[in-house]
Design an enzyme around this catalytic site. Structure first.
Site, short mmCIF file in Angstrom:
data_model
loop_
_atom_site.label_atom_id
_atom_site.label_comp_id
_atom_site.label_asym_id
_atom_site.label_seq_id
_atom_site.Cartn_x
_atom_site.Cartn_y
_atom_site.Cartn_z
N HIS A 1 10.84 -4.38 8.38
CA HIS A 1 10.43 -4.67 7.05
C HIS A 1 10.02 -6.06 6.66
O HIS A 1 10.91 -7.17 7.06
CB HIS A 1 11.49 -4.08 6.16
CG HIS A 1 10.72 -3.73 4.70
ND1 HIS A 1 10.70 -5.01 3.61
CD2 HIS A 1 10.11 -2.73 4.21
CE1 HIS A 1 10.31 -4.39 2.70
NE2 HIS A 1 9.83 -3.10 2.82
N GLU B 1 2.30 -1.66 5.12
CA GLU B 1 2.84 -2.40 3.99
C GLU B 1 2.22 -3.96 3.89
O GLU B 1 2.98 -4.92 4.21
CB GLU B 1 4.23 -2.24 3.60
CG GLU B 1 4.99 -1.03 3.69
CD GLU B 1 6.36 -1.01 3.33
OE1 GLU B 1 6.81 -0.62 2.33
OE2 GLU B 1 7.25 -1.88 3.96
#
Length: 257
Positions: free
Chosen positions: A100, A172
């Site tokens: 992430h 993302e």
């Protein structure tokens, strides 16, 4: 309709009590909802490490997968504060979030550590939920090229070791994380299509799924459902009712096909 993967990482927003309250309410929605009951959606939740043992039985009873927000690349050793894929598997964890943007920016995650963590999860039957995305705004083609490079870097060690399995790619765009709005629909669809095409004939990761995250919430899925395999929800899903609204959207989408 391909079964959609829809879920949320709770990050460090909730403590144990609120995590369990949220999970119970979302699980109740999933348990009785036709989107889940009829196999249109595979829901998931990714709580903090300490909450995993309490969340697993609640989620499992409702057909929800449980993930972990990180994982170490070794199975055991002197790694203070870390958690191995081996232990996560013992707890019934099905997904492990890897790479992430916040892990990279705040905790020094690198392409090398991401690739090693992918190998560790696959070795223990846990599906990598691999986060990729461009840092700066660009057009869809350029973003897709960057994402495919990140994807292949992340899978390089697994390919060297002839490992494969279930893979989830969370697209993302870094600039959209925490933003008031997600990336625009055409951009998401362009990158989503490119990633799905790239993975379509991958024999090591048959059935790999591409989901969108980055300020994703209710109302987005109907606009991008032709180009992604689900959504990775953030703060817009902190209200459990929002999760239910997205399940409703899936049923409505199925009805129009």
């Amino acid at each position: 309709m391909t079964r959609l993967l829809i879920g949320s990482s709770l990050k460090m927003y909730f403590g144990r009590v609120r995590t369990l309250e949220w999970t119970r309410r979302v699980a109740a929605s999933c348990r009785d909802h036709p989107a889940v009951r009829d196999g249109l959606v595979e829901p998931f939740v990714i709580p903090t490490f300490p909450s995993i043992p309490d969340v697993v039985p609640i989620a499992r009873d409702a057909g929800m997968l449980v993930g972990a927000q990180d994982v170490h690349w070794e199975d055991a050793g002197a790694f203070t504060g870390e958690v191995s894929a081996a232990e996560l598997a013992e707890h019934g964890v099905a997904l492990a979030e890897i790479g992430h943007a916040e892990r990279r920016a705040l905790f020094g995650e690198t392409d090398e550590t991401v690739a090693r963590k992918v190998v560790a999860t696959l070795r223990h039957g846990i599906s990598p939920l691999l986060c990729i995305g461009e840092s700066e705004r660009s057009d869809g083609d350029a973003a897709a090229e960057t994402c495919i490079e990140q994807l292949e870097s992340s899978l390089a060690l697994a390919r060297e070791e002839n490992l494969g399995g279930r893979l989830v790619v969370a697209y993302e765009p870094v600039w959209a994380i925490g933003a008031p709005e997600p990336a625009d629909d055409d951009h998401i669809r362009a990158v989503g299509r490119a990633l799905r095409t790239h993975l379509a004939d991958d024999l090591a990761f048959t059935g790999a799924r591409v989901i969108y995250g980055g300020s994703a919430g209710p109302g987005l899925l109907p606009r991008i459902a032709d180009s992604v395999d689900g959504m990775f929800l953030g703060r817009f899903a902190h209200d459990p009712a929002a999760f239910g609204r997205i399940l409703d959207e899936v049923v409505d989408l199925e009805a129009t096909r």
